[in-house]
Write a protein that holds these residues in place. Structure first.
Motif, short mmCIF file in Angstrom:
data_model
loop_
_atom_site.label_atom_id
_atom_site.label_comp_id
_atom_site.label_asym_id
_atom_site.label_seq_id
_atom_site.Cartn_x
_atom_site.Cartn_y
_atom_site.Cartn_z
N ALA A 298 0.78 -1.13 0.04
CA ALA A 298 0.00 -0.02 -0.23
C ALA A 298 0.88 1.21 -0.03
N GLN A 299 2.31 1.06 0.63
CA GLN A 299 2.84 2.44 0.49
C GLN A 299 3.82 2.55 -0.95
N VAL A 300 3.49 1.41 -1.77
CA VAL A 300 4.27 1.57 -3.08
C VAL A 300 3.37 2.67 -4.03
N HIS A 301 4.05 3.24 -4.57
CA HIS A 301 3.57 4.53 -5.48
C HIS A 301 2.59 3.27 -6.51
N PRO A 302 1.17 3.81 -6.83
CA PRO A 302 0.34 3.07 -7.61
C PRO A 302 0.94 2.74 -9.02
N GLU A 303 1.59 3.43 -9.64
CA GLU A 303 2.17 3.21 -10.99
C GLU A 303 3.46 2.26 -10.74
N ASP A 304 3.80 1.94 -9.64
CA ASP A 304 4.92 0.94 -9.55
C ASP A 304 4.48 -0.36 -8.84
N ARG A 305 3.18 -0.34 -8.51
CA ARG A 305 3.04 -1.35 -7.53
C ARG A 305 2.54 -2.62 -8.28
N GLU A 306 2.15 -2.82 -9.51
CA GLU A 306 2.05 -3.95 -10.10
C GLU A 306 3.30 -4.52 -10.53
N ARG A 307 4.18 -3.73 -10.91
CA ARG A 307 5.62 -4.13 -11.28
C ARG A 307 6.47 -4.91 -10.04
N VAL A 308 6.19 -4.19 -8.82
CA VAL A 308 6.73 -4.69 -7.68
C VAL A 308 6.16 -5.98 -7.21
N LYS A 309 4.62 -6.15 -7.38
CA LYS A 309 4.28 -7.25 -7.15
C LYS A 309 4.87 -8.40 -8.14
N GLN A 310 4.97 -8.17 -9.26
CA GLN A 310 5.35 -9.32 -10.30
C GLN A 310 7.15 -9.81 -9.68
N GLU A 311 7.57 -8.85 -9.51
CA GLU A 311 9.29 -8.74 -9.33
C GLU A 311 9.24 -9.72 -7.83
N LEU A 312 8.41 -9.49 -6.96
CA LEU A 312 8.30 -9.97 -5.63
C LEU A 312 7.82 -11.52 -5.97
N GLN A 313 7.11 -11.81 -6.65
CA GLN A 313 6.47 -13.16 -7.04
C GLN A 313 7.94 -14.00 -7.64
N LYS A 314 8.64 -13.40 -8.42
CA LYS A 314 9.91 -14.16 -9.06
C LYS A 314 10.81 -14.23 -8.06
N ALA A 315 10.91 -13.46 -6.87
CA ALA A 315 11.90 -13.41 -5.73
C ALA A 315 11.33 -14.70 -4.98
N GLU A 316 10.14 -14.88 -4.85
CA GLU A 316 9.71 -15.86 -3.84
C GLU A 316 9.94 -17.18 -4.69
N ASN A 317 10.08 -17.44 -5.76
CA ASN A 317 10.26 -18.53 -6.71
C ASN A 317 11.86 -18.71 -6.82
N GLY A 318 12.74 -17.93 -6.22
CA GLY A 318 13.96 -18.32 -6.14
C GLY A 318 14.95 -17.15 -6.68
#
Length: 714
Positions: free
Chosen positions: A296-316
């Protein structure tokens, strides 16, 4: 069509086609001429202006500085240039006014948008000065402060009033003072400096600074030194803390603004260090924060990109990610997170990493990008050849002009050194000069012959500027200008002057030799008849030698006769442009305006370029010298069937009909110190090119010289 009518039509067409507004007044300040552009800029119709007094049309400006300056131009009989704001029209004008025979002519241009841009640009620079986080200040050549920004007051602890006219030496550590004075003096001599030094704040507290000093240059002269000082005290402390012990790690992170975090993907929470909370604008807390709250603290325009990158990180996948956050106070910041995965247990996956606020770094990078774009623009669009070289003389970067100048592509030059472009016989001497001056690390200028890729040599004047990085010279910028063409033009003028001198000398010699020569020939014949018994071979020898002397004296008179040497396809318009550039300074000194009206689609002709330049130089010089009080020299070109026509029309004193008929005769001149050979040579050159030359003139109205040249070759 009468010449006057032709001129009036040309003048009307010319005024309508220029980009500036034009208005002319008679001696009573009544409008006698105005072009369409001028009407639009004044928001008037032509009918509202022609014949009307400018005072009556714009009564609000009767006492304004605008009209005072126009009066000044009329009274002084000199051209004036100024900028004026027309409040009634809410418009800035750039004005050029010059007297005419009828009254006064004015050229004006709407520069409101340009003025507005300049104002905005000044505000940009002022904002950068006031808002810059580092200390920015200006000093005179004695080292006294002239102006400082708020950060300077904050860093040094003195107010702006206290620093005004205060010398920097007063608060520099005594141990560092000699070094700081040295770097200041180097900057005051024109070399930018970057160094570290310690100062004492007003409170007595020491501050470590990273200082950059650059010269302040106004109108080509160094008048002071700019300084940018970054407080690196914390950086120094961080370095010291890292060296001291592992225990100081937490504090060093705090000083450096680096936070630590750990994510538990199974629990969907993250644990933060104190600095991480501060980066997000929060007071440090003990418990973990949820991933949902973090997103929720991430800028709305960057939020989706951060989610996607976080999911990649979760996968190793290890990641390095920059994104924007919006703190609780509404401030937007840029942070950089670096993280890697660690498998603590097969059923539990966690990720840890660091976070850093890089907002200021990104701003600095943006400034650097803009600076790089300005540098690239200078390289790309500079008409001179610009190259960057390392200290060995190898080319690192070149601009398009340097490629055109040498004939090599950028990729080829980057595999070469400057020595490969120097003529072999000059290579050793050039290397010695280069090595000596590079060691001295100072700017220098040299003239040298370079080799084009096609093997032809050309002369350049090269200005070399050291590239200084971290107080060290790492290479040189070179700015090269091809001077071959200019030297050829100078040589044409010298040859023209020599030819005139030779012709004058030839006339004197022929005059002094031929009269006694005639007497000698007569007496020789008389003696031959008087003494028929004498050896007649002696008389034959004497007569032969006298005839040879007569032949030589006759040849003196044609020493200056031009002979075509090299005929090639050349553009007449280009030749005219080069001659106008050559004589531009002479025209300006004589208050003569040179106006070009060249037909753009003229085909090239087969000619000797240098001889054509001599023709145009002779005619232009005559036109300029004929206008002792200044005036306008109009040069026009056009095509008619299979010929090109070049006309030179001046506003000089003109030539009488009797003298006009003798133009081109040897040693006949209308000028006080002329030789009479210039126009004779000019006619000879035109004849060699199978062309014609005509001169039309009226006393008091000026002279027109028309040159016709065939298009289809010799």
């Amino acid at each position: 069509m009468a010449l006057l009518e032709m001129w009036e039509r040309f003048e009307l067409q010319f005024l309508e086609n220029i980009s500036d507004g034009f208005i002319a007044f008679d001696r009573h300040w009544n409008v006698i001429s105005v072009n369409t552009k001028g009407c639009r800029l004044l928001f008037c119709n032509r009918e509202d202006l022609i014949g009307k007094s400018i005072y009556e049309r714009f009564p609000a400006y009767n006492e304004s500085a605008f009209y005072k300056k126009l009066h000044a131009a009329w009274e002084s009989n000199k051209e004036v240039n100024f900028a004026e704001y027309a409040s009634e029209l809410q418009t800035w004008f750039e004005v050029k006014a010059f007297p005419t025979l009828e009254g006064l002519a004015v050229l004006f241009r709407n520069v409101t948008e340009q003025r507005q841009k300049e104002t905005v640009e000044k505000q940009y620079y002022r904002s950068l000065f006031l808002q810059h986080p580092d200390a920015v200040y200006a000093m005179d050549l004695e080292g006294n402060y002239r102006t400082v920004n708020p950060s300077t007051e904050r860093i040094i602890g003195y107010s702006r009033a206290e620093l005004q006219n205060r010398n920097f030496r007063s608060h520099v550590f005594s141990e560092d003072l000699p070094k700081v004075v040295h770097f200041f003096e180097e900057a005051a001599r024109g070399t930018a400096q970057r160094f570290e030094a310690r100062i004492l704040k007003k409170s007595g507290e020491p501050v470590d600074l990273l200082i950059t000093h650059v010269p302040i240059i106004v109108d080509g002269a160094i008048v002071g030194v700019y300084g940018i000082a970054k407080d690196i005290t914390k950086q120094k402390e961080t370095e010291q803390a890292l060296r001291l012990s592992e225990k100081a790690l937490a504090q060093s992170q705090r000083i450096a603004g680096i936070g630590y975090w750990e994510v538990d993907f199974q629990a969907r929470v993250s644990k933060w260090s104190e600095e991480t909370f501060r980066i997000f604008g929060l007071e440090p807390a003990q418990g973990p924060v949820s991933l949902e709250w973090i997103m929720a603290q991430v800028h709305p325009e960057d939020r989706e990109r951060v989610k996607q990158e976080l999911q990649k990180a979760e996968n190793g996948h290890p990641l390095r990610l920059e994104y924007r956050i919006i703190r609780s106070d509404g401030e937007e910041r840029v942070v950089r997170s670096q993280r890697e995965l660690a498998h603590y247990q097969p059923e539990s996956r966690k990720m840890f990493g660091v976070i850093q606020d890089v907002t200021e770094q990104k701003r600095t990078e943006q400034l650097l990008i803009e600076s790089q774009k300005r540098y690239q623009s200078l390289m790309t669009y500079n008409s001179d050849g610009v190259a960057a070289m390392n200290l060995d003389g190898s080319y690192l970067e070149v601009n398009p002009a340097f490629e055109r100048m040498t004939g090599y592509k950028r990729e080829e030059l980057q595999q070469m050194t400057y020595r490969q472009l120097v003529r072999p016989e000059e290579a050793e001497q050039t290397s010695v000069i280069w090595d000596t001056l590079v060691r001295e690390a100072v700017p220098f200028t040299i003239s040298q012959q370079l080799l084009h890729k096609n093997g032809q040599s050309f002369e350049v004047n090269t200005h070399n500027i050291p590239i200084i990085v971290g107080d060290e010279v790492t290479g040189y910028f070179t700015i090269s200008r091809d001077t071959s063409q200019q030297k050829r033009m100078d040589e044409i003028l010298r040859q023209s002057d020599k030819l005139a001198a030779v012709g004058q000398l030839a006339a004197a010699v022929a005059h002094e030799v031929r009269n006694p020569l005639t007497s000698l020939k007569g007496f020789t014949q008389l003696l031959q008849h008087e003494f028929p018994d004498a050896n007649q071979s002696y008389f034959d020898i004497m007569k032969g030698e006298l005839e040879r002397i007569e032949l030589i004296s006759g040849e003196l008179l044609v020493l200056a006769k031009p002979k075509p040497e090299r005929f090639e396809l050349r553009s007449v318009n280009q030749v005219l442009h080069e001659v106008v550039t050559l004589l531009e300074s002479q025209a300006n000194m004589s208050n003569v305006e040179v106006v070009l009206s060249l037909e753009p689609t003229l085909p090239p002709i087969f000619c000797d370029e240098n001889q054509l330049k001599q023709v145009f130089v002779n005619i232009m010089k005559n036109g300029i010298e004929a206008m002792q009080d200044g005036g306008k020299l109009t040069i026009s070109t056009r095509r008619h069937h299979h010929h090109l026509f070049i006309a030179f029309q001046d506003e000089g004193c003109g030539i009488s009909k009797e003298k006009l008929e003798r133009i081109g005769e040897p040693f006949f001149t209308t000028k006080e110190k002329g030789t009479g050979l210039g126009m004779m040579i000019t006619q000879k050159i035109v004849q060699h090119h199978k062309g014609t030359l005509e001169v039309e003139s009226q006393q008091g109205r000026g002279t027109t010289v028309k040159v016709s040249l065939p298009i289809d070759g010799m």
